[in-house]
Design a protein around this motif. Structure first.
Motif, PDB file in Angstrom:
ATOM      1  N   LYS A  65      24.038   4.329  22.453  1.00 31.22           N
ATOM      2  CA  LYS A  65      23.661   3.532  21.284  1.00 31.22           C
ATOM      3  C   LYS A  65      24.237   4.104  19.996  1.00 31.22           C
ATOM      4  N   LEU A 104      16.319   2.076  16.206  1.00 30.12           N
ATOM      5  CA  LEU A 104      17.236   1.543  17.217  1.00 30.12           C
ATOM      6  C   LEU A 104      16.697   0.257  17.831  1.00 30.12           C
ATOM      7  N   ARG A 105      15.383   0.220  18.037  1.00 30.52           N
ATOM      8  CA  ARG A 105      14.768  -0.997  18.592  1.00 30.52           C
ATOM      9  C   ARG A 105      14.874  -2.160  17.607  1.00 30.52           C
ATOM     10  N   GLU A 106      14.763  -1.842  16.326  1.00 29.49           N
ATOM     11  CA  GLU A 106      14.727  -2.888  15.305  1.00 29.49           C
ATOM     12  C   GLU A 106      16.086  -3.166  14.674  1.00 29.49           C
ATOM     13  N   GLY A 107      17.110  -2.422  15.121  1.00 27.04           N
ATOM     14  CA  GLY A 107      18.448  -2.650  14.594  1.00 27.04           C
ATOM     15  C   GLY A 107      18.652  -2.140  13.182  1.00 27.04           C
ATOM     16  N   ARG A 108      17.870  -1.127  12.783  1.00 31.30           N
ATOM     17  CA  ARG A 108      18.004  -0.557  11.442  1.00 31.30           C
ATOM     18  C   ARG A 108      18.739   0.776  11.505  1.00 31.30           C
ATOM     19  N   LYS A 109      19.234   1.225  10.368  1.00 31.64           N
ATOM     20  CA  LYS A 109      19.901   2.522  10.274  1.00 31.64           C
ATOM     21  C   LYS A 109      18.956   3.541   9.662  1.00 31.64           C
TER      22      LYS A 109
END
Length: 498
Positions: A274, A304-309
């Motif tokens: 990922k 990572l689950r929410e697609g944030r950095k």
């Protein structure tokens, strides 16, 4: 090394001790749950205990270095799959009722044990192992597999199972009469099942390898066949009883302990896919304690689950520096940064790679944390008293050379009192040769001691959070201005809306 362990060079007390408070404070419980979820429950307990000393931490870190080597990780994973077959056979042995079935399942467990360690020895022989732990295990394993006792055990087990796999009998029912006759068929049993003749009339099954409870008919058939083949059936019993306590203790211990390393490696590879990297830290005391690209691993799992950095930070303790005092606005990343430092030390102590691009982490005897708590409804104690009760055992003179993470201490005390108590706490831990971080809104603590360094959660030109932490003088609380700008509540913005 009589009591060999792949986890520790010296025997460590792996008991069911209560989990230290810092696991929750640093969100390590969330991370460890994620790491160990696919594994057997007992693997989790190995994450609760530090190696006994610095030498043992190095031992564990070097073993993990070998586990990561190409070919080694794959060999160990295949090894565990085979040992799971051994354990499944042992469970079947306990479940079955027939003594003969118990003997057969026991021999299958022995067979899987031999295959698991034979294959592992062969595959490890193709890997250049460098750690003291893995090399010692390899030496002991080669000695075990080369012993006359092991060779005899393997040969006798294979011989009996080969005869069993070739053994066949036919039950014929015709004209109210049942007849049982023995037959032999060369080759694999499963292959024999595949070409089983007229399946409308003939049912093929093994009385040794099916359901735990045999029917009365099956038991009677085994008695008849036992009488007709006394030598084979007697050999099964003799060999199984002889091998009741098969294998070496260090081998079984290796089976229990090696998942500790494999669980983290599997987790690391999953993160890597990922785009999230963990790196091997150095532990050179002659160089500064520092990290580049440090991040909070628990927060990263959520992101990572929410697609944030997640924002990473750089940090270092210069010569003569012992404690960071971190100030700045609320929700500016202060607690997250403090947790990331604690996680950095924890995973280094456990022998693993760390959530940073690069790091040099010194040895610490322990990790001590104190995070703000609410008042206790059960005890009736106020928040300040709860904090002092938790703080007392941390400030014992025996707790030296620890890494300390303190978050928002004495928030309910008057500012003057909180400042005095905060300075005493900092001085105590510095005198105890500890390093750490103190997150607070009291800018006065930034000058509490010559070994204290002021850090600040930075804002951008618009006075909004950047989640970057930098060395900077503490300033009057930017919290109010930060919130006003964040929610567009300036005079001009309100006037615009009205």
């Amino acid at each position: 090394m009589a009591d060999f362990s792949i986890l520790d060079k010296l025997e460590s007390p792996h008991t069911d001790a209560p989990r230290p408070a810092f696991y929750v404070d640093l969100n390590l419980d969330q991370i460890i749950d994620k790491i160990t979820a696919p594994w057997k429950p007992f693997v989790k307990k190995f994450y609760l205990y530090f190696p006994r000393n610095e030498e043992c931490e190095t031992y564990r870190r070097e073993v993990y270095g070998d586990v990561k080597r190409q070919g080694c990780y794959e060999a160990l994973c295949a090894f565990l799959e085979e040992t799971e077959k051994m354990e499944a056979a042992q469970k079947q042995e306990e479940a079955v009722g027939s003594p003969l079935q118990k003997y057969v399942w026991h021999l299958w467990a022995v067979s899987h044990y031999c295959k698991a360690f034979d294959d592992l020895a062969e595959r490890l022989g193709q890997v250049e192992l460098t750690s003291e732990g893995m090399r010692e295990f390899q030496r002991k394993l080669e000695e075990h597999l080369g012993s006359n006792a092991y060779k005899a055990m393997k040969e006798e087990t294979e011989n009996i199972l080969r005869q069993l796999m070739d053994f066949r009998f036919v039950i014929t029912y015709a004209k109210d009469r049942i007849s049982v006759s023995a037959q032999t068929s060369a080759g694999d049993y499963e292959a024999f099942m595949e070409k089983g003749g007229d399946r409308d009339r003939i049912k093929l099954k093994s009385p040794f390898l099916t359901s735990p409870n045999l029917s009365d008919l099956e038991n009677e058939c085994l008695k008849i066949l036992g009488a007709k083949n006394p030598k084979l059936f007697s050999s099964i019993k003799t060999v199984a009883e002889k091998l009741e306590n098969f294998g070496e203790e260090f081998c079984f211990r290796f089976i229990r302990e090696i998942p500790y390393y494999l669980s983290f490696r599997a987790f690391q590879l999953e993160l890597q896919e990922k785009g999230c990297m963990l790196r091997t830290p150095t532990t050179d005391r002659s160089k500064p304690m520092e990290a580049r690209g440090l991040y909070d691993l628990a927060l990263t799992l959520v992101a990572l689950r929410e697609g944030r950095k997640v924002v990473s930070n750089d940090v270092y303790y210069g010569e003569g520096e012992s404690f960071f005092v971190l100030t700045g606005p609320n929700q500016g990343g202060k607690t997250t940064f403090a947790r990331s430092l604690g996680q950095l030390v924890f995973f280094t102590k456990m022998g693993f790679d760390v959530p940073a691009d690069a790091a040099n982490v010194w040895y610490f005897r322990n990790i001590l944390t104190h995070f703000s708590v609410e008042e206790s409804i059960e005890t009736g104690r106020g928040k300040l008293k709860e904090e002092l009760i938790r703080l007392a055992p941390m400030m014992e003179d025996t707790e030296e050379n620890a890494f300390v993470v303190i978050n928002e201490l004495f928030t309910t005390a008057a500012t003057y009192d909180a400042e005095i108590m905060g300075k005493k706490v900092l001085s105590h831990f510095i005198d105890q040769n500890c390093l750490g971080i103190y997150v607070t809104h009291l800018k006065e603590l930034a000058g509490a001691h010559p070994k204290v360094v002021s850090l600040r959660a930075m804002l951008n030109e618009a006075r909004l959070q950047t989640f970057k932490i930098a060395r900077s003088e503490a300033e009057e609380s930017a919290c109010a201005a930060n919130q006003v700008n964040k929610y567009r509540l300036t005079y001009e913005q309100l006037k615009e809306r009205l």
